[in-house]
Enzyme design. Sequence first.
Site, mmCIF file in Angstrom:
data_model
loop_
_atom_site.group_PDB
_atom_site.id
_atom_site.type_symbol
_atom_site.label_atom_id
_atom_site.label_comp_id
_atom_site.label_asym_id
_atom_site.label_seq_id
_atom_site.Cartn_x
_atom_site.Cartn_y
_atom_site.Cartn_z
ATOM 1 N N TYR A 1 0.857 -1.180 0.000
ATOM 2 C CA TYR A 1 0.000 0.000 0.000
ATOM 3 C C TYR A 1 0.895 1.233 0.000
ATOM 4 C CZ TYR A 1 -3.300 3.525 1.816
ATOM 5 O OH TYR A 1 -4.059 4.657 2.000
ATOM 6 N N ASP B 1 9.355 2.429 -0.531
ATOM 7 C CA ASP B 1 8.359 3.163 0.255
ATOM 8 C C ASP B 1 8.616 2.853 1.732
ATOM 9 O OD1 ASP B 1 4.696 3.441 0.267
ATOM 10 O OD2 ASP B 1 6.250 4.088 1.684
ATOM 11 N N LYS C 1 5.014 9.356 8.517
ATOM 12 C CA LYS C 1 4.869 8.846 9.880
ATOM 13 C C LYS C 1 5.950 9.364 10.839
ATOM 14 C CE LYS C 1 2.469 4.814 8.008
ATOM 15 N NZ LYS C 1 1.068 4.881 8.485
HETATM 16 P P1 KE4 Z 1 -0.467 8.506 4.525
HETATM 17 O O1 KE4 Z 1 -0.957 9.236 3.292
HETATM 18 O O2 KE4 Z 1 -1.573 7.742 5.220
HETATM 19 O O3 KE4 Z 1 0.331 9.426 5.471
HETATM 20 O O4 KE4 Z 1 0.626 7.420 4.057
HETATM 21 C C1 KE4 Z 1 0.247 6.470 3.095
HETATM 22 C C2 KE4 Z 1 1.163 5.271 3.209
HETATM 23 C C3 KE4 Z 1 2.164 5.112 2.271
HETATM 24 N N1 KE4 Z 1 3.016 4.074 2.326
HETATM 25 C C4 KE4 Z 1 2.929 3.149 3.322
HETATM 26 C C5 KE4 Z 1 3.903 2.013 3.359
HETATM 27 C C6 KE4 Z 1 1.923 3.266 4.322
HETATM 28 O O5 KE4 Z 1 1.843 2.330 5.306
HETATM 29 C C7 KE4 Z 1 1.018 4.345 4.267
HETATM 30 C C8 KE4 Z 1 -0.097 4.514 5.270
HETATM 31 N N2 KE4 Z 1 -0.287 3.428 6.169
HETATM 32 C C9 KE4 Z 1 -1.641 3.260 6.680
HETATM 33 C C10 KE4 Z 1 -1.651 2.065 7.644
HETATM 34 N N3 KE4 Z 1 -1.310 0.856 7.004
HETATM 35 C C11 KE4 Z 1 -2.128 4.492 7.339
HETATM 36 C C12 KE4 Z 1 -3.430 4.320 8.109
HETATM 37 C C13 KE4 Z 1 -4.576 4.998 7.422
HETATM 38 O O6 KE4 Z 1 -4.675 4.907 6.174
HETATM 39 O O7 KE4 Z 1 -5.372 5.598 8.162
#
Ligand code: KE4
Length: 431
Positions: free
Chosen positions: A145, A240, A268
Site C-alpha cells: 500500500y 516506500d 509517519k
Molecule cells: P499517509 O498518506 O496515510 O500518510 O501514508 C500512506 C502510506 C504510504 N506508504 C505506506 C507504506 C503506508 O503504510 C502508508 C499509510 N499506512 C496506513 C496504515 N497501514 C495508514 C493508516 C490509514 O490509512 O489511516
Amino acid sequence: MPDRSRSAAAFARARNVIPGGVNSPARAFGAVGGTPLFVARADGPYLYDLDGHRYLDFIGSWGPMILGHCHPAVVEAATRAVRNGSSYGAPCEAETELAELVVEAVPSVEMVRFVSSGTEAAMSAIRLARGFTGRDLVVKFAGCYHGHVDALLVSAGSSALTHGVPNSPGVPKGCTDDTLVLRYNDPQGLAELFKAKGDKVAAVMLEPVVGNMGLVPPSAEFRTELRRLTHQHGAVLIYDEVMTGFRLAYGGAQELLGDTPDVTAFGKIVGGGYPVGAFGGRADIMKKVMPAGPVFQAGTLSGNPVAMAAGVATLKELKANPPYRRLDELGAMLEAGLRAAATAAGVPHRVNRVGSMWTLFFTGTPVTDLDTAKSSDAQRFGRFFWGMMDRGVYLPCSQFEAAFLSTPMTEAHVTETAAAAREALREIAGG
Ligand code: KE4
C-alpha cells in the site's frame, strides 16, 4: 465487556457529518466489527478512550509514535514552534535542519523534499521517476500500500504480469493502465516482466518490509533481483519507507537490509506524529524536482514549521538514544509469548516480525505474499482483536496491518500482553 457507551455515542454523532464517522477507513473497525473507540488522550504507551478505559497501544497512530505519546522533547519542540507562528508559506531553517537529519541518517538520500503525507510522498516519487526516465510504466506488488494514489490504487495482482485494474470507483482506467502488478517475493515474475518490458519501466515501488499485508519480510533473492534488474534496465527503484523509515533502524529498512534504492518515500515517524511526508534520493534524480528542475511538485503546508520541529525533536531523540536493539529484544519476547499462547490454545498461527513491527496471522501457512496472507482466518482475528481489546490491549483492527512496539513499553508490558493473548486465544479456540 467494558462499557464503551461514550465512544458509541460519539461515533453515532460523527457519522452524521463525516463519511463512515471516521477520517480514514483504517480506523473504522470494518474488519473486526463493533464501533471504533474514540480517544480522549494518549500518554506514553497508552491510549485512553472517552469512557476512561486505558489501552496498551500497539498501533501508535499506525506507526509514527515510536517514542510513545507525548514524549517530552517532542511536546516541548512543537509547543515552542507554535508560539512562533503555525505556518509561513515561506522557507524556514527548521526545514533545512530536518532535511539535514534525513540526509545524514539515510546514505541513499542525497536530497529530500518535504510534503504533508505518505500518499503525497509516494505520488511525488512516482511522478519524479516518470519525469526522470521519460517512461510511463510503474511496477508495484500485490498487497503493498502506498497511500491513495490513483495510479497505485490497483487490485492485488497475481504473479503473472497483470495490468492494474482500479479497485476504487473514481479511478479512471487510464490512471492505472501504466501500473503493472506483481506478486511480492516473486523474483521470477519480476524477471519475466523486465524481459518483456524492462526498457519501458519508469519505476518499481515496494515496501522493503511490508506492513500493509500484515508484516511480510522480503526474501534476499527478491531484493537482489530488484536491484539488479532496475540497474540493468535504467528503472528507478523506489523504497516506500513511510512505515519502516526510522522504525526498523535509524536509516530505515534499507539500513537493516543493506540495500540502496534510488528514491525513498518517508512519512509517519519523520513528522513525530505531525503531518509530514518526504521523498528523497540520488541528487541527479532529486534535482529534477521544481524549481531546480521541471518535475512539478508543491504544497501549502509542506515544511510546516511546527511539524518540522516535531520531526527534528523525534529524529534527534532516535539518533541520540537509538532504541532499535531494545525494541527488537522486546519484539522477540512478545513473538515468543504469542507463539506459546497460540500453541497452547491449539490455534494455527504464524508470527511475522521484523524489529518492533509484527503480525499474528491465523494460518498454518508461511505468509510471504498477499495470497498467503489472505489464507489467515479473518473471523478468528476479529475475535482475537476484541478479546485483547477487552483486556486493555489495542491492536490494529485488521489482519492486514502491522502492529508496533514503542519505546515506553517494558518487559512487564510484553508479559501482560502475552498473558492477555493466552486467555483470548484459549477463549476463541473454544469458540
Ligand atoms: P499517509 O498518506 O496515510 O500518510 O501514508 C500512506 C502510506 C504510504 N506508504 C505506506 C507504506 C503506508 O503504510 C502508508 C499509510 N499506512 C496506513 C496504515 N497501514 C495508514 C493508516 C490509514 O490509512 O489511516
